[in-house]
Motif scaffolding. Structure first.
Motif, PDB file in Angstrom:
ATOM      1  N   THR A   1      16.073 -88.344  -3.591  1.00  0.00           N
ATOM      2  CA  THR A   1      16.503 -89.724  -3.323  1.00  0.00           C
ATOM      3  C   THR A   1      15.448 -90.747  -3.742  1.00  0.00           C
ATOM      4  O   THR A   1      15.703 -91.597  -4.582  1.00  0.00           O
ATOM      5  CB  THR A   1      16.853 -89.931  -1.834  1.00  0.00           C
ATOM      6  OG1 THR A   1      15.683 -89.829  -1.032  1.00  0.00           O
ATOM      7  CG2 THR A   1      17.877 -88.922  -1.362  1.00  0.00           C
ATOM      8  N   VAL A   2      14.260 -90.649  -3.184  1.00  0.00           N
ATOM      9  CA  VAL A   2      13.225 -91.645  -3.469  1.00  0.00           C
ATOM     10  C   VAL A   2      12.791 -91.602  -4.930  1.00  0.00           C
ATOM     11  O   VAL A   2      12.727 -92.643  -5.600  1.00  0.00           O
ATOM     12  CB  VAL A   2      12.002 -91.448  -2.540  1.00  0.00           C
ATOM     13  CG1 VAL A   2      10.854 -92.358  -2.970  1.00  0.00           C
ATOM     14  CG2 VAL A   2      12.393 -91.743  -1.103  1.00  0.00           C
ATOM     15  N   LEU A   3      12.481 -90.424  -5.448  1.00  0.00           N
ATOM     16  CA  LEU A   3      12.007 -90.341  -6.830  1.00  0.00           C
ATOM     17  C   LEU A   3      13.045 -90.821  -7.848  1.00  0.00           C
ATOM     18  O   LEU A   3      12.712 -91.606  -8.744  1.00  0.00           O
ATOM     19  CB  LEU A   3      11.552 -88.922  -7.170  1.00  0.00           C
ATOM     20  CG  LEU A   3      10.279 -88.437  -6.475  1.00  0.00           C
ATOM     21  CD1 LEU A   3       9.835 -87.104  -7.071  1.00  0.00           C
ATOM     22  CD2 LEU A   3       9.149 -89.448  -6.570  1.00  0.00           C
ATOM     23  N   PRO A   4      14.320 -90.395  -7.756  1.00  0.00           N
ATOM     24  CA  PRO A   4      15.306 -90.951  -8.689  1.00  0.00           C
ATOM     25  C   PRO A   4      15.426 -92.469  -8.595  1.00  0.00           C
ATOM     26  O   PRO A   4      15.607 -93.151  -9.609  1.00  0.00           O
ATOM     27  CB  PRO A   4      16.612 -90.265  -8.272  1.00  0.00           C
ATOM     28  CG  PRO A   4      16.173 -88.984  -7.655  1.00  0.00           C
ATOM     29  CD  PRO A   4      14.899 -89.308  -6.942  1.00  0.00           C
ATOM     30  N   ALA A   5      15.318 -93.010  -7.374  1.00  0.00           N
ATOM     31  CA  ALA A   5      15.392 -94.465  -7.213  1.00  0.00           C
ATOM     32  C   ALA A   5      14.211 -95.151  -7.901  1.00  0.00           C
ATOM     33  O   ALA A   5      14.373 -96.193  -8.557  1.00  0.00           O
ATOM     34  CB  ALA A   5      15.423 -94.833  -5.733  1.00  0.00           C
ATOM     35  N   ILE A   6      13.022 -94.578  -7.771  1.00  0.00           N
ATOM     36  CA  ILE A   6      11.843 -95.145  -8.428  1.00  0.00           C
ATOM     37  C   ILE A   6      11.991 -95.073  -9.943  1.00  0.00           C
ATOM     38  O   ILE A   6      11.684 -96.039 -10.661  1.00  0.00           O
ATOM     39  CB  ILE A   6      10.573 -94.418  -7.956  1.00  0.00           C
ATOM     40  CG1 ILE A   6      10.289 -94.763  -6.500  1.00  0.00           C
ATOM     41  CG2 ILE A   6       9.372 -94.792  -8.834  1.00  0.00           C
ATOM     42  CD1 ILE A   6       9.157 -93.980  -5.898  1.00  0.00           C
ATOM     43  N   MET A   7      12.462 -93.955 -10.454  1.00  0.00           N
ATOM     44  CA  MET A   7      12.697 -93.827 -11.897  1.00  0.00           C
ATOM     45  C   MET A   7      13.682 -94.885 -12.381  1.00  0.00           C
ATOM     46  O   MET A   7      13.496 -95.497 -13.438  1.00  0.00           O
ATOM     47  CB  MET A   7      13.224 -92.429 -12.213  1.00  0.00           C
ATOM     48  CG  MET A   7      12.262 -91.292 -11.916  1.00  0.00           C
ATOM     49  SD  MET A   7      13.051 -89.674 -12.210  1.00  0.00           S
ATOM     50  CE  MET A   7      12.047 -88.623 -11.164  1.00  0.00           C
TER      51      MET A   7
END
Length: 346
Positions: A71-77
């Motif tokens: 969740t967090v990493l895809p959002a940051i990407m």
């Protein structure tokens, strides 16, 4: 790709041994490549009793710390691709609470080098927004960038950064910009237990949790957090990884930055958010630094070999039986599973 039938028999043996030894009551295993699923099977039941529901490949599990990378990493990407965020940005330019910690950057949070403590017991007395405010004001226990300290607080802060940038609630942002475009239907926070078969986890406040986070901070933050609390079945995780790798949401180079870049922080090697294989960890003995993965406290894990494209998704509800005592056995089962699979691929 040789001796796959033999390997899959050994996969069954490893997973069934975990059930016999009461490490978890049931599990789902998905093994695939970028192009196709090679093995997908459910094992056991949702609880140890004989009348408990049988696990199916559609069963939804509490992902625990896999939430960080799904969740967090895809959002940051996604935000990097939009030009709304950069890894070198100081956190304080997005969160006023960080005005007294100007040296801490997004990169520090993503790589667990911020100096933040690993966890917080503030959940014992605080709830909701008051708890979040307390966590956002957590003081580091060592200077940023000096050493690796895995911390749930890092990703709770990152969730707050994402909401500050987008002006949208985290779960809604993910649903609209990540999950729905990839055609994912089961992954998300606070799943509807009437719609999905959700495997139960630990007992809290007198009942076994079903559809609410096993993690204390995520639970008392209201169920939506950056460190834990996301739920999914195996197929949606498979589709998510394929979608992130396959340039459906942003250029492949962005995903590769997080899964192939290796940073050394005080002697600990890590990818950005994702972990580098480690003999003492969960990845087994055959993966090299081209692989990336992560685990979840409830008994979940993902490991992907970027060279062969093989990915192994392992979902279980270990914490339905024990929260602490089975952790070493769980790690051993993960290592054996990944050895059986990845020893066959080049």
């Amino acid at each position: 790709m040789i001796h796959l039938e033999k390997s899959f028999c050994e996969v069954k043996f490893v997973i069934e041994e975990g059930i016999k030894k009461r490490v978890y009551p049931g599990a789902v295993i998905l093994i695939g490549t970028r192009e196709k699923i090679l093995f997908l099977r459910a094992f056991g039941r949702e609880a140890p009793s004989k009348d408990a529901k049988t696990i199916t490949i559609e069963t939804v599990y509490d992902l625990a710390s896999l939430t960080k990378v799904t969740t967090v990493l895809p959002a940051i990407m996604f935000l990097i691709n939009r030009g709304q965020l950069a890894l070198g940005d100081p956190v304080y330019i997005y969160l006023k609470e960080f005005s007294d910690r100007k040296q801490i950057t997004i990169f520090h949070l993503v790589t667990h080098s911020s100096g933040m403590p690993p966890y917080s017991t503030a959940w014992r007395s605080l709830r909701g927004k008051v708890l979040l405010d307390k966590l956002l004001r957590t003081k580091p226990i060592f200077p940023a960038g000096k050493r690796f300290q895995y911390s749930c607080i890092n990703f709770i802060i990152l969730k707050a950064v994402i909401e500050a940038i987008t002006g949208t609630l985290f779960d809604r942002f993910l649903r609209e910009n990540i999950f729905a475009p990839l055609g994912l239907e089961c992954i998300g926070f606070l799943p509807d237990v009437k719609r999905f078969h959700v495997a139960p986890t630990c007992k809290r406040e007198g009942e076994f949790l079903r559809g609410k986070p096993d993690d204390e901070l995520a639970y008392y933050l209201g169920g939506v957090s950056g460190n834990a609390g996301c739920f999914s079945n195996a197929m949606d995780l498979y589709r998510l990884i394929n979608g992130l790798e396959g340039e459906k949401l942003f250029p492949k180079r962005i995903f590769e930055l997080f899964t192939r870049e290796i940073v050394d922080i005080g002697g600990v090697k890590t990818h950005l958010g994702w972990r580098v294989p480690d003999f003492s960890g969960s990845s087994g003995d055959f993966l090299d630094t081209y692989a990336y993965g992560h685990t979840g406290f409830t008994g979940t894990s993902i490991w992907v070999d970027a060279k062969s494209g093989v990915r192994v998704i392992f979902l279980s509800n270990r914490t339905r039986l024990s929260r602490r005592s089975t952790i070493p056995l769980m790690q051993s089962i993960r290592r054996k599973l990944h050895n059986v699979v990845f020893s066959e691929f080049r």
